[in-house]
Design a protein around this motif. Sequence first.
Motif, PDB file in Angstrom:
ATOM      1  N   UNK A 302       0.921  -1.138   0.089  1.00 46.30           N
ATOM      2  CA  UNK A 302       0.075  -0.040   0.056  1.00 46.30           C
ATOM      3  C   UNK A 302       0.793   1.214  -0.020  1.00 46.30           C
ATOM      4  N   UNK A 303       1.915   1.393   0.897  1.00 44.93           N
ATOM      5  CA  UNK A 303       2.883   2.334   0.807  1.00 44.93           C
ATOM      6  C   UNK A 303       3.357   2.587  -0.713  1.00 44.93           C
ATOM      7  N   UNK A 304       3.804   1.568  -1.184  1.00 44.55           N
ATOM      8  CA  UNK A 304       4.621   1.536  -2.366  1.00 44.55           C
ATOM      9  C   UNK A 304       3.549   2.190  -3.188  1.00 44.55           C
ATOM     10  N   UNK A 305       2.432   2.216  -3.519  1.00 44.29           N
ATOM     11  CA  UNK A 305       1.511   2.712  -4.447  1.00 44.29           C
ATOM     12  C   UNK A 305       1.245   4.237  -4.155  1.00 44.29           C
ATOM     13  N   UNK A 306       1.788   4.758  -3.022  1.00 39.77           N
ATOM     14  CA  UNK A 306       1.860   6.037  -2.691  1.00 39.77           C
ATOM     15  C   UNK A 306       3.008   6.803  -2.893  1.00 39.77           C
ATOM     16  N   UNK A 307       4.309   6.192  -2.417  1.00 35.23           N
ATOM     17  CA  UNK A 307       5.534   6.760  -2.479  1.00 35.23           C
ATOM     18  C   UNK A 307       6.539   5.991  -3.585  1.00 35.23           C
ATOM     19  N   UNK A 308       6.061   4.923  -4.026  1.00 37.97           N
ATOM     20  CA  UNK A 308       6.719   4.133  -5.136  1.00 37.97           C
ATOM     21  C   UNK A 308       7.798   3.175  -4.304  1.00 37.97           C
ATOM     22  N   UNK A 309       8.781   2.973  -4.938  1.00 33.12           N
ATOM     23  CA  UNK A 309       9.667   1.716  -4.420  1.00 33.12           C
ATOM     24  C   UNK A 309      10.335   2.325  -3.128  1.00 33.12           C
ATOM     25  N   UNK A 310      10.581   1.535  -2.143  1.00 36.80           N
ATOM     26  CA  UNK A 310      11.274   1.921  -0.857  1.00 36.80           C
ATOM     27  C   UNK A 310      11.855   0.814  -0.296  1.00 36.80           C
ATOM     28  N   UNK A 311      12.635   1.056   0.670  1.00 42.55           N
ATOM     29  CA  UNK A 311      13.161   0.017   1.644  1.00 42.55           C
ATOM     30  C   UNK A 311      13.224   0.584   3.052  1.00 42.55           C
ATOM     31  N   UNK A 312      13.093  -0.243   4.031  1.00 50.27           N
ATOM     32  CA  UNK A 312      13.123   0.174   5.399  1.00 50.27           C
ATOM     33  C   UNK A 312      14.610   0.761   5.780  1.00 50.27           C
TER      34      UNK A 312
END
Length: 560
Positions: A302-312
């Motif tokens: 869900x977070x990816x849909x908002x901010x795109x690719x990411x990692x902790x």
Amino acid sequence: MRFSTMFIPTVRETPSEAEAISHKLMLRAGYVRQLAAGLYIYLPLGLRVIEKINRILREEMNAIGAQEITMPVLHPAEVWQETGRWDAIGDEMFRLKDRTGRDMCLGMTHEEIITWLASREIRSYRDLPQIWYQIQTKLRDEARPKSGVLRTREFLMKDSYSFDIDEDGLEKSYQLHADAYHKIFSRCGLKFYMVESDPGMMGGATAHEFMAPSPAGEDEVALCDSCRYAANVELARSTPKASEERNWAFEEVSTPEKRTVQEVSSFLNLKPEYFIKSILVLSNSGPVLALVRGDQELHEKKLSKIIGEHRPAHKDEVKEILGVEAGFIGPMNHKIRIIADPCLKQGVYVSGANKPHYHAKGITPSKDFDAEWHDIHVAKADDFCPKCNAPLRIEHTIEAGNIFKLGTKYSVPLKASYLDENGQEKSIIMGSYGIGPARIAAAAIEQNHDKDGIIWPKSIAPFDVEILPLNMNDKNTVNVAEKLYQDLIKKDIEVLMDDRDERAGVKFKDADLIGIPTHIVLGEKNLKEGLIEIKDRKTKEAEKVAIEEVVGRVKDRIKN
RNA sequence: CGGGGCGUAGCGCAGUCUGGUUUAGCGCACCUGCUUUGGGAGCAGGGAGUCGGAGGUUCAAAUCCUCUCGCCCCGACCA
């Protein structure tokens, strides 16, 4: 078939590598053998089950006007390069070169190939719609094959593809498939749910999965018994229970060495739902602080849909960016982007105080910090349905089938187009639909077994009935069994006769293990009275029937 | 790919810690004979193992060390 000549290697003990029930029983009952991780040999019984399932698949696909074709398993790289998936897909694709050095791959799925076909053969709106399907082997270099036949590197799949002139057409094809899938899974005797699913890399906007509930399944679905909302937790929305009102004034409290929500929660003796969990992630556009309630999990997708690719963020990165060590970060006074779950709008909370070994109590969202509000939590049991507010259930399920609206994701790059009534060139609108026969078989076992073995649904059992002549040294037993065997075959009933010279106990045990739905037991004493037992595998209830009535009774049972 | 477990006869396992007592053992399965015959039979006899592989330590290795391969489980991943 005669048991004595059919290859049915049953074993008493479970091979140690098996964990899932379906895996254990398929091995023990002689349905499959494992060649290597994620590679299975189907033995005669196993193949019969798969063929039964395939027959149902063909009947229901043909019934919606789908036409069977077959495509190669070995593909040239070019087609995959044109859609970009040659590069988008990583290690999961088996790649090789032919003798001339040309790049090739083994088919994981067939969108590219079927679209290639459509692009060459379909020219006019008059050629549409089309639904083409195949039952073909797929190869995927799975990171982790598991649970026997449930997740393998090579597997059979019924995959169909629809071609339409517009979205309305696609909607029809999609609905035809949804209906066909309901019939298929019902006919196979499965309990299942059709759930909303994440279209993922397949592209397109709409997708559903057909999920067979089982503890062995790797997917979790959120289910509402009241309005039938059903969604894979990969995208399920939910309204968390509101937490009780509190009237805390803002204060900093000492929490030495207490970092996780769990630690602080038990240290302060406050429920996790009174906390804000702050998670720092690094996206391509910079660091983002994600906030969920203490009793929730952050939903990466869900977070990816908002901010795109990411990692902790790593621990040192947290300190560098926020100036506090991980475990004591809070949402206040940061300059970076903050995304918070909407359930945090209400109430006051505890979170890190942005200084070591302190937490802040009485944080009021919107007042003490600003955020963008998005659903970024994982739905869990007892959350409320996003549609009707009834409580949700979460169940483990096996993904047995899926349907996707693809749109023009493949038809554009592969130039699959047609000319409409006005002579305008348009891209074909596509859908893609899959079912795994082996997963149906495994799910059927997961859902239908007891301590003694498999209990097949009638429709996909390897045989309709099994005859058990208990004493092969008794001439009368053998004669009656033989006649019965021939009579049943004449009536088109699929019969397995255990004509081995084994003790009664062995035959009973093997019959229960193998799981054919109806057993016909020929015992010496009963036969002297002209009687034969018809026994139900599931209930173990037996009725004594006069010899001449057996065929009729068995026919009735198979129909019901 | 990260974490954990396992690898000894067809299957399930013991033996490994603490090297030598073992010609590597037990149960099931398999083969032969006799008996038995309604819920995985009994007795007697028999066949079957490069102890996953390679290298090393040692007078001596299933056992200790190094490397390697395979399988399973948890996680990551999953068109």
